[in-house]
Design a protein around this motif. Sequence first.
Motif, PDB file in Angstrom:
ATOM      1  N   LEU A 108      -9.937   5.412  -1.401  1.00 22.13           N
ATOM      2  CA  LEU A 108      -8.638   4.894  -1.823  1.00 22.13           C
ATOM      3  C   LEU A 108      -7.515   5.860  -1.465  1.00 22.13           C
ATOM      4  O   LEU A 108      -6.435   5.450  -1.025  1.00 22.13           O
ATOM      5  N   MET A 127       0.829  -1.209   0.000  1.00 24.79           N
ATOM      6  CA  MET A 127       0.000   0.000   0.000  1.00 24.79           C
ATOM      7  C   MET A 127       0.860   1.254   0.000  1.00 24.79           C
ATOM      8  O   MET A 127       0.475   2.305  -0.480  1.00 24.79           O
ATOM      9  N   LYS A 148      -1.394   6.996  -7.397  1.00 25.92           N
ATOM     10  CA  LYS A 148      -1.046   7.236  -5.995  1.00 25.92           C
ATOM     11  C   LYS A 148       0.172   6.420  -5.579  1.00 25.92           C
ATOM     12  O   LYS A 148       0.976   6.858  -4.747  1.00 25.92           O
ATOM     13  N   SER A 149       0.333   5.230  -6.146  1.00 24.50           N
ATOM     14  CA  SER A 149       1.399   4.318  -5.724  1.00 24.50           C
ATOM     15  C   SER A 149       2.804   4.869  -5.990  1.00 24.50           C
ATOM     16  O   SER A 149       3.776   4.385  -5.419  1.00 24.50           O
ATOM     17  N   GLU A 164     -13.067   6.683  -4.678  1.00 22.23           N
ATOM     18  CA  GLU A 164     -11.697   7.122  -4.918  1.00 22.23           C
ATOM     19  C   GLU A 164     -11.170   7.967  -3.759  1.00 22.23           C
ATOM     20  O   GLU A 164      -9.968   7.934  -3.452  1.00 22.23           O
ATOM     21  N   GLN A 195      -5.540   4.651  -7.872  1.00 26.75           N
ATOM     22  CA  GLN A 195      -4.661   3.934  -6.943  1.00 26.75           C
ATOM     23  C   GLN A 195      -3.271   3.751  -7.544  1.00 26.75           C
ATOM     24  O   GLN A 195      -2.259   3.871  -6.838  1.00 26.75           O
ATOM     25  N   ASP A 199      -6.720   5.675   2.162  1.00 25.53           N
ATOM     26  CA  ASP A 199      -6.436   4.310   2.624  1.00 25.53           C
ATOM     27  C   ASP A 199      -7.512   3.778   3.558  1.00 25.53           C
ATOM     28  O   ASP A 199      -7.225   3.175   4.607  1.00 25.53           O
TER      29      ASP A 199
END
Length: 437
Positions: free
Chosen positions: A316, A1, A287-288, A313, A284, A319
């Motif tokens: 997401l 994550m 974001k990673s 979203e 996501q 988290d």
Amino acid sequence: MGPKRDVMYFYDPEVGNFHYGKGHPMKPHRISLTNSLVLSFGLHKKMTMFRSIPASDFNLCRFHAYDYIEFLKKITPANIREFPYSTLNTYNVGDDCPVFGGLFDFCAMYTGASLQGATKINHQECDIAINWSGGLHHAKKREASGFCYVNDIVVAILELLKYHARVLYIDIDVHHGDGVQEAFYLTDRVMTVSFHKYGDQFFPGTGDMYEIGTDRGKYYSINVPLKDGIDDHGYLYVFKPVIEAVIQHYQPSSIVLQCGADSLGCDRLGCFNLSIKAHGACVQFVKSFNIPTLVLGGGGYTISNVSRCWCYETALLVDADITNDLPYTEYLEYFAPDFSLHPSISYARAENLNTRQYLDNIIQSVNDNLKCITSAPAVQMQAVPPDLIDFDSENEDQEQYLSEVDQPPSIEPANEYYDGDSDNDKDLGVDIETAID
């Protein structure tokens, strides 16, 4: 994550009460629905919420022409007949971009939220800033287009460029992000990447794979023209390798992500077959990379699905795990009959015309263009201009924290599609150095 990231959320309780007019597909009311879901799921407890500060005339004129902004300030439904048809035509105001009550206030409101988010990112006060009322990517320097009057994205990117050498713009709306691409077509300071339906009969008619930029901006405009009916697998098959390659080559220090939800299946004006989970998977994935990101809304014309998508979203981005069953809100009837976060909206309304070979060709073309960029462009060191929003002195009192926003009585309003000619503005691009000084 990945590491936890600080998130700020910008919202004005009045923004959902503007109304484009009876029968118009653009409905700002979807922002009220989105915010209601965000609060009902308790997501506000995982981020800092602000009541946004409206953008000033000066803010807007960093990109837009002064005469156009003055026009937006003056025109109302009551005095529209006092303006010559030639003036209305010049600024492209009419059926698709109607004049409605509070038009300028609406523009200042959604643009101010994007600008405020960019400023917070610049000062490293957050890693992610969210403005679901923003993302109006079609507006041009001197005219409205595609339900968009002021291009909050361009204004926000100009603010980011004061602190960031390279800004990456990513657009997952079903329509091409033409207004943003045009603004930065001549520069290497901004790379624009748009995933969209492309065709002569589909608005705005731009976004061919071979629109790659020019002058210093050559190879810094990337277009992924998709065909009708693309599904979750096909979209992510092309999205992930393209974005990964772009970030590796361009090395942006900030990202602006436009999350137009008209790319969902069953959208009133769209032609794709994406599920909310696949749309969210794009968010996501971006974001990673752990790059400061301004997240914006955009198109989306089936408002119950738009609000579901942007709520998911938001979860997401902070988290948070949220249930498929929607909690009770004052807008619960909008989500009948299933009352779920992930309804079956991805079934094929249109045949998927995107073959594996076609998608592979797009990926290869993008990689070939990126090879023409020898390295991430550098910027000469210079004094940083003042912020467009000054949070020190007088504006400090304007900055309001929101834990649970009191929403005013809702007015049923309207959402995005303009079927017209592509922009003929001779002023292609924006002078970056002048605009950010």
